[in-house]
Design an enzyme around this catalytic site. Sequence first.
Site, PDB file in Angstrom:
ATOM      1  N   LEU A  16       0.790  -1.238   0.000  1.00 50.76           N
ATOM      2  CA  LEU A  16       0.000   0.000   0.000  1.00 50.76           C
ATOM      3  C   LEU A  16       0.823   1.289   0.000  1.00 50.76           C
ATOM      4  O   LEU A  16       0.282   2.358  -0.245  1.00 50.76           O
ATOM      5  CB  LEU A  16      -0.921   0.015   1.231  1.00 50.76           C
ATOM      6  N   GLY A  19       6.747   4.516  -2.387  1.00 44.68           N
ATOM      7  CA  GLY A  19       7.911   5.192  -1.811  1.00 44.68           C
ATOM      8  C   GLY A  19       8.549   4.382  -0.687  1.00 44.68           C
ATOM      9  O   GLY A  19       9.642   4.698  -0.240  1.00 44.68           O
ATOM     10  N   ASN A  20       7.863   3.328  -0.250  1.00 42.53           N
ATOM     11  CA  ASN A  20       8.387   2.448   0.806  1.00 42.53           C
ATOM     12  C   ASN A  20       8.814   1.146   0.115  1.00 42.53           C
ATOM     13  O   ASN A  20       7.975   0.339  -0.302  1.00 42.53           O
ATOM     14  CB  ASN A  20       7.269   2.239   1.836  1.00 42.53           C
ATOM     15  N   SER A  23       7.555  -2.345   1.420  1.00 40.49           N
ATOM     16  CA  SER A  23       6.111  -2.564   1.229  1.00 40.49           C
ATOM     17  C   SER A  23       5.814  -2.986  -0.210  1.00 40.49           C
ATOM     18  O   SER A  23       5.027  -3.908  -0.450  1.00 40.49           O
ATOM     19  CB  SER A  23       5.343  -1.289   1.601  1.00 40.49           C
ATOM     20  N   HIS A 132      -4.640   4.272   3.747  1.00 39.32           N
ATOM     21  CA  HIS A 132      -4.756   3.218   4.774  1.00 39.32           C
ATOM     22  C   HIS A 132      -4.234   3.689   6.124  1.00 39.32           C
ATOM     23  O   HIS A 132      -4.582   3.137   7.154  1.00 39.32           O
ATOM     24  CB  HIS A 132      -4.018   1.945   4.327  1.00 39.32           C
ATOM     25  N   GLU A 168       3.228  13.147   9.865  1.00 43.01           N
ATOM     26  CA  GLU A 168       3.486  11.718  10.085  1.00 43.01           C
ATOM     27  C   GLU A 168       4.017  11.437  11.484  1.00 43.01           C
ATOM     28  O   GLU A 168       4.584  10.380  11.755  1.00 43.01           O
ATOM     29  CB  GLU A 168       4.456  11.199   9.013  1.00 43.01           C
ATOM     30  N   HIS A 240      10.357   8.200   5.778  1.00 40.42           N
ATOM     31  CA  HIS A 240      10.341   8.961   7.038  1.00 40.42           C
ATOM     32  C   HIS A 240      11.792   9.253   7.401  1.00 40.42           C
ATOM     33  O   HIS A 240      12.696   8.500   7.047  1.00 40.42           O
ATOM     34  CB  HIS A 240       9.702   8.147   8.174  1.00 40.42           C
ATOM     35  N   CYS A 358      10.194   2.278  14.371  1.00 40.04           N
ATOM     36  CA  CYS A 358       8.849   2.550  13.837  1.00 40.04           C
ATOM     37  C   CYS A 358       7.776   1.996  14.759  1.00 40.04           C
ATOM     38  O   CYS A 358       6.677   2.530  14.840  1.00 40.04           O
ATOM     39  CB  CYS A 358       8.655   1.889  12.474  1.00 40.04           C
TER      40      CYS A 358
HETATM   41  O1  SUG Z   1       3.724   4.061   6.551  1.00 42.35           O
HETATM   42  N1  SUG Z   1       4.171   0.613   5.983  1.00 42.35           N
HETATM   43  C1  SUG Z   1       4.366   1.766   6.849  1.00 42.35           C
HETATM   44  C2  SUG Z   1       5.704   1.686   7.549  1.00 42.35           C
HETATM   45  C3  SUG Z   1       5.867   2.767   8.593  1.00 42.35           C
HETATM   46  C4  SUG Z   1       7.261   2.889   9.097  1.00 42.35           C
HETATM   47  N2  SUG Z   1       7.339   3.878  10.101  1.00 42.35           N
HETATM   48  C5  SUG Z   1       8.420   4.661  10.389  1.00 42.35           C
HETATM   49  N3  SUG Z   1       9.433   4.788   9.537  1.00 42.35           N
HETATM   50  N4  SUG Z   1       8.424   5.325  11.472  1.00 42.35           N
HETATM   51  C6  SUG Z   1       4.251   3.060   6.025  1.00 42.35           C
HETATM   52  O2  SUG Z   1       4.709   3.065   4.873  1.00 42.35           O
HETATM   53  C7  SUG Z   1       2.871  -0.872   4.517  1.00 42.35           C
HETATM   54  C8  SUG Z   1       1.494  -1.473   4.465  1.00 42.35           C
HETATM   55  C9  SUG Z   1       1.312  -2.455   3.349  1.00 42.35           C
HETATM   56  O3  SUG Z   1       1.906  -2.297   2.296  1.00 42.35           O
HETATM   57  O4  SUG Z   1       0.547  -3.432   3.535  1.00 42.35           O
HETATM   58  C10 SUG Z   1       2.974   0.326   5.462  1.00 42.35           C
HETATM   59  O5  SUG Z   1       1.983   0.992   5.683  1.00 42.35           O
END
Ligand code: SUG
Length: 434
Positions: A16, A19-20, A23, A132, A168, A240, A358
């Site tokens: 979801l 940029g991550n 994920s 989400h 955030e 982040h 996190c």
């Molecule tokens: O917001 N991952 C979170 C991870 C948060 C990490 N937090 C810090 N760095 N403090 C996000 O990207 C993935 C959910 C999914 O793909 O099912 C997710 O929301």
Amino acid sequence: MNFDGLIGPTHNYSGLSDGNIASLKNSRKPSNPKKAALQGLEKMKILFDLGFPQGVFLPHERPHLGYLRSKGFKGDDKTIVSSAAKESRLLLNQAYSASSMWAANAATFSPSMDSNDCFAHITPANLISMNHRSIEAEFTYKQMNIIFDESNFKVHKVINEKEYFGDEGAANHLRISKTHLEKGLQIFVYGNEKSQKNSNQIVRQSKAASEMVANLHQLDKENFMLLKQSMKAISMGSFHNDIVSLATENVFIYHQDAFENSHEEIKKLKSKSGLSNLYLLEITNKEIPLEILIKSYLLNSQLVTKKDGDMVLIMPSEVNDYKECTNWLYKIKDQTPIKDLRYVDIKQSMMNGGGPACLRFKIVVNENEFNSINKNFLLNKKLIMQLENLIKDSYRESIEINDLEDPYLINESFEVLDKLTQIFKTGSIYSFQK
Ligand code: SUG
């Protein structure tokens, strides 16, 4: 002390978060909620066993049927889920996300000694850049009010301005001070200003929100500063700031490419902090290239001060895979108060981009404030056992993305949450309990 988000029974990999990297990479892989929750609890136990008070946040209600209703789905619970499964998988996945586990994004915290009104301040994050996550804000506000008593804590409403006001929480907030309970310097790290709104890059924290939180928290200009995260770090996957910098008391660690205009800004930070004993540790690209720092999550670790003054660094076990990181750790052990290096296996969370830092919301409180915190949310041996038993008995060992269609998962999840409210003695707090 820290509050960790207890990992909920619907933990899954839906890809979801643009940029991550983790994920997206692990999208649609099967998750193991039981393992995830036990790993999270194991991490809490490390701190508890070291003698630190440790708090727990309850998981949020998932599936979030109210969210699906707000998108037009009607009928009873099962009908809502089955029609969402047919018409919009994305909305269903969002409604099922267990993302509240990453408590560093729950809110920003400022301790009472930094604030003009001598209250501790908490502003829940609006998390508007990801649907989400934005649905976490309402329950976060509610839970914070259940845990933190108004005699000592001001829990603010989330910032609800929409455009340009993405917030955030503590993942983009640092604090340095001589010791925890002395007045400190708070550093708000933001990614975007108005002009960048149209860029392709997702930049989650806005300058406007950071300024607003600093203002709500009654901080003097001398006691906070704004620092711009570098676009380079964001575009390489540091969605982040807590992936490229880290601070506790008089130790501040950052990568040379973490901030825009780093050299001048760090100089400013040093002089603003007024600390003569500040350990300012810059990680150069030569020591650890930015890409490796982000992959390893080395700085998404928990740095805590033990009673004897030595510091413990609690890192994800993935750090061990990178020689650059282990070499650097060997060096700092010699030169800083960081003497105790520990690794923790939280792979289930890491696969969604969530490291040790996190998963926790850090607070700094004096004794009087600590005593006013709702004790039912503090870990003790009995609670550890109750949580372990509940997780072992009721969490699934596998959730594949298609399992989110399974009508039985709705009640399974609600039953776990219902039991948790009994263990934490909160009364009815979830909407399915009404
Ligand atoms: O917001 N991952 C979170 C991870 C948060 C990490 N937090 C810090 N760095 N403090 C996000 O990207 C993935 C959910 C999914 O793909 O099912 C997710 O929301």
